[in-house]
Design an enzyme around this catalytic site. Structure first.
Site, PDB file in Angstrom:
ATOM      1  N   HIS A  56     -26.106  -1.892   4.566  1.00 20.62           N
ATOM      2  CA  HIS A  56     -25.279  -2.872   5.286  1.00 20.62           C
ATOM      3  C   HIS A  56     -24.604  -2.123   6.433  1.00 20.62           C
ATOM      4  O   HIS A  56     -23.656  -1.373   6.224  1.00 20.62           O
ATOM      5  CB  HIS A  56     -24.270  -3.470   4.292  1.00 20.62           C
ATOM      6  CG  HIS A  56     -23.268  -4.399   4.895  1.00 20.62           C
ATOM      7  ND1 HIS A  56     -22.173  -4.877   4.207  1.00 20.62           N
ATOM      8  CD2 HIS A  56     -23.194  -4.971   6.133  1.00 20.62           C
ATOM      9  CE1 HIS A  56     -21.462  -5.676   4.975  1.00 20.62           C
ATOM     10  NE2 HIS A  56     -22.047  -5.741   6.161  1.00 20.62           N
ATOM     11  N   MET A  71     -20.383 -12.722   4.718  1.00 24.67           N
ATOM     12  CA  MET A  71     -19.197 -11.941   4.326  1.00 24.67           C
ATOM     13  C   MET A  71     -18.139 -12.907   3.803  1.00 24.67           C
ATOM     14  O   MET A  71     -17.748 -13.856   4.498  1.00 24.67           O
ATOM     15  CB  MET A  71     -18.622 -11.157   5.512  1.00 24.67           C
ATOM     16  CG  MET A  71     -19.437  -9.960   5.963  1.00 24.67           C
ATOM     17  SD  MET A  71     -19.893  -8.773   4.676  1.00 24.67           S
ATOM     18  CE  MET A  71     -18.298  -8.238   4.049  1.00 24.67           C
ATOM     19  N   ASP A  77     -20.822 -11.106  -0.047  1.00 28.74           N
ATOM     20  CA  ASP A  77     -20.260  -9.756  -0.123  1.00 28.74           C
ATOM     21  C   ASP A  77     -18.750  -9.815   0.099  1.00 28.74           C
ATOM     22  O   ASP A  77     -18.299 -10.197   1.189  1.00 28.74           O
ATOM     23  CB  ASP A  77     -20.942  -8.882   0.953  1.00 28.74           C
ATOM     24  CG  ASP A  77     -20.529  -7.418   0.882  1.00 28.74           C
ATOM     25  OD1 ASP A  77     -19.731  -7.049   0.008  1.00 28.74           O
ATOM     26  OD2 ASP A  77     -21.028  -6.644   1.736  1.00 28.74           O
ATOM     27  N   MET A 104     -20.123   2.382   7.629  1.00 29.87           N
ATOM     28  CA  MET A 104     -19.022   1.975   8.528  1.00 29.87           C
ATOM     29  C   MET A 104     -18.756   3.078   9.541  1.00 29.87           C
ATOM     30  O   MET A 104     -18.813   4.269   9.187  1.00 29.87           O
ATOM     31  CB  MET A 104     -17.753   1.720   7.715  1.00 29.87           C
ATOM     32  CG  MET A 104     -17.954   0.722   6.581  1.00 29.87           C
ATOM     33  SD  MET A 104     -16.394   0.351   5.771  1.00 29.87           S
ATOM     34  CE  MET A 104     -16.958  -0.627   4.373  1.00 29.87           C
ATOM     35  N   ASP A 120     -22.796   0.663   2.006  1.00 28.36           N
ATOM     36  CA  ASP A 120     -21.996   0.208   3.146  1.00 28.36           C
ATOM     37  C   ASP A 120     -21.819   1.330   4.155  1.00 28.36           C
ATOM     38  O   ASP A 120     -21.234   2.372   3.842  1.00 28.36           O
ATOM     39  CB  ASP A 120     -20.623  -0.264   2.648  1.00 28.36           C
ATOM     40  CG  ASP A 120     -20.736  -1.551   1.851  1.00 28.36           C
ATOM     41  OD1 ASP A 120     -21.173  -2.559   2.430  1.00 28.36           O
ATOM     42  OD2 ASP A 120     -20.414  -1.530   0.652  1.00 28.36           O
ATOM     43  N   GLY A 143     -13.311  -2.254   0.225  1.00 27.27           N
ATOM     44  CA  GLY A 143     -13.583  -2.879  -1.061  1.00 27.27           C
ATOM     45  C   GLY A 143     -12.299  -3.455  -1.638  1.00 27.27           C
ATOM     46  O   GLY A 143     -11.202  -3.198  -1.132  1.00 27.27           O
ATOM     47  N   GLY A 144     -12.449  -4.240  -2.673  1.00 29.01           N
ATOM     48  CA  GLY A 144     -11.292  -4.721  -3.430  1.00 29.01           C
ATOM     49  C   GLY A 144     -10.451  -5.783  -2.754  1.00 29.01           C
ATOM     50  O   GLY A 144      -9.312  -6.010  -3.155  1.00 29.01           O
ATOM     51  N   MET A 181     -22.285  -1.689   9.249  1.00 26.92           N
ATOM     52  CA  MET A 181     -21.084  -2.193   9.917  1.00 26.92           C
ATOM     53  C   MET A 181     -20.754  -1.210  11.033  1.00 26.92           C
ATOM     54  O   MET A 181     -19.749  -0.471  10.989  1.00 26.92           O
ATOM     55  CB  MET A 181     -19.931  -2.297   8.897  1.00 26.92           C
ATOM     56  CG  MET A 181     -20.092  -3.469   7.950  1.00 26.92           C
ATOM     57  SD  MET A 181     -19.090  -3.307   6.451  1.00 26.92           S
ATOM     58  CE  MET A 181     -20.212  -2.351   5.460  1.00 26.92           C
ATOM     59  N   SER A 216     -22.220  -2.309  -5.005  1.00 28.59           N
ATOM     60  CA  SER A 216     -21.899  -1.587  -3.773  1.00 28.59           C
ATOM     61  C   SER A 216     -21.266  -0.253  -4.144  1.00 28.59           C
ATOM     62  O   SER A 216     -20.210  -0.220  -4.791  1.00 28.59           O
ATOM     63  CB  SER A 216     -20.920  -2.406  -2.925  1.00 28.59           C
ATOM     64  OG  SER A 216     -20.271  -1.555  -2.005  1.00 28.59           O
ATOM     65  N   HIS A 223     -26.494  -1.441  -2.995  1.00 28.44           N
ATOM     66  CA  HIS A 223     -25.891  -1.812  -1.707  1.00 28.44           C
ATOM     67  C   HIS A 223     -25.103  -0.616  -1.155  1.00 28.44           C
ATOM     68  O   HIS A 223     -24.193  -0.106  -1.802  1.00 28.44           O
ATOM     69  CB  HIS A 223     -24.964  -3.007  -1.936  1.00 28.44           C
ATOM     70  CG  HIS A 223     -24.368  -3.607  -0.718  1.00 28.44           C
ATOM     71  ND1 HIS A 223     -24.953  -4.635  -0.010  1.00 28.44           N
ATOM     72  CD2 HIS A 223     -23.206  -3.336  -0.072  1.00 28.44           C
ATOM     73  CE1 HIS A 223     -24.190  -4.970   1.004  1.00 28.44           C
ATOM     74  NE2 HIS A 223     -23.118  -4.198   1.008  1.00 28.44           N
TER      75      HIS A 223
HETATM   76  C1  DX5 Z   1     -16.796  -4.522   2.470  1.00 29.54           C
HETATM   77  C2  DX5 Z   1     -18.179  -4.145   1.985  1.00 29.54           C
HETATM   78  C3  DX5 Z   1     -18.469  -4.533   0.592  1.00 29.54           C
HETATM   79  C4  DX5 Z   1     -17.527  -3.962  -0.450  1.00 29.54           C
HETATM   80  C5  DX5 Z   1     -17.265  -5.073  -1.419  1.00 29.54           C
HETATM   81  O1  DX5 Z   1     -16.734  -4.470   3.846  1.00 29.54           O
HETATM   82  O2  DX5 Z   1     -19.183  -4.722   2.808  1.00 29.54           O
HETATM   83  O3  DX5 Z   1     -19.821  -4.295   0.234  1.00 29.54           O
HETATM   84  O4  DX5 Z   1     -18.014  -2.848  -1.147  1.00 29.54           O
HETATM   85  O5  DX5 Z   1     -16.283  -4.666  -2.297  1.00 29.54           O
HETATM   86  P1  DX5 Z   1     -15.674  -5.633  -3.399  1.00 29.54           P
HETATM   87  O6  DX5 Z   1     -16.839  -6.142  -4.230  1.00 29.54           O
HETATM   88  O7  DX5 Z   1     -14.766  -4.738  -4.159  1.00 29.54           O
HETATM   89  O8  DX5 Z   1     -14.966  -6.755  -2.694  1.00 29.54           O
HETATM   90 ZN    ZN Z   2     -21.314  -4.538   2.082  1.00 29.76          ZN
END
Ligand code: DX5
Ligand code: ZN
Length: 244
Positions: A70, A141, A179, A41, A39, A148-149, A72, A12, A37
């Protein structure tokens, strides 16, 4: 109930260095990643803002990897055509954002992309039942989306296992993707729960050895897991089915 023989790695870019985005994407491709991937948002459905179709269009000529978008965002049907046109191969919409989910998934296929659906942690699997034959992939999810993280929610492993049981024992069945919070500590659990595709942001892009080596390292770890029998742990079911 067949888990694919190969578990795919989907870095991602949310955790990539955006000042060197093309370089970061080339690195994960060189390391052997399977899917890119992205994201998206909107600051409404999730409390964060990221990128739009311009970035998909900019990355399309940079990589031969399939691009997975993805979404969101609220009202994703407004942007499906533009993301497909920008070069998205797979487009995922959240069940929570689609009152007319059947129509929205049809729209994705008609736009020339593969349709996929994603569930927030609190959304039950039953919401997918009537659309399973329309999708190429189901994304579970394993964190609340937006950042992330974050730490994987342990109860989601049971959800992945139950989804694996819901799906037909057939290679044409939708792939199961996870994810959020997939890293060295959680890898064995998500693979053994039945995930076919692993989205990884911070675990790939924040690794000291760089993203290409991180992808290679995860590939080795996944292969080792798939070729070694799962340890016999009679407490595992109880441990992971608990909501904590
Ligand atoms: C979060 C995203 C993920 C994110 C995952 O809402 O959909 O794709 O990048 O990050 P990690 O792998 O750091 O949890
Ligand atoms: Zn994602």
């Amino acid at each position: 109930m067949t888990q694919r023989e190969r578990v795919l790695i989907a870095p991602s870019i949310l955790s990539a260095d955006f000042s060197r985005l093309a370089e970061e994407v080339r690195a994960v491709e060189e390391g052997g990643a399977d899917i890119l991937h992205i994201d998206v948002m909107d600051g409404h459905f999730v409390p964060n803002l990221t990128v739009g179709p311009l970035v998909v269009r900019a990355l399309r000529p940079v990589t031969a990897l399939p691009i997975h978008v993805h979404l969101m965002i609220e009202k994703p049907e407004r942007y499906i055509d533009v993301f497909a046109e920008a070069g998205a191969d797979l487009i995922t919409v959240h069940v929570e954002t689609c009152p007319h989910l059947h129509r929205t998934l049809e729209q994705i296929r008609e736009a020339g992309a593969r349709p996929a659906v994603v569930l927030n942690p609190a959304t039950p699997l039953i919401t997918l039942q009537e659309v399973l034959d329309q999708v190429d992939l189901v994304l579970v999810m394993t964190v609340d989306p937006g950042f992330g993280g974050q730490t994987l929610i342990p109860g989601m492993l049971g959800k992945v296992r139950r989804l694996r049981e819901m799906l037909p024992d057939d290679v044409a069945a939708p792939r199961i993707e996870v994810d959020g919070g997939v890293n060295k500590e959680t890898l064995a659990d998500v693979v053994r729960a039945g995930a076919d595709v692993l989205v990884m942001g911070s675990a790939i892009f924040e690794e000291a050895g760089g993203p290409a080596e991180a992808v290679r390292d995860y590939r080795r770890r996944i292969e080792a897991l798939l070729t070694s029998p799962a340890p016999c742990d009679p407490t595992q079911k109880r441990r992971w089915s608990r909501r904590d």
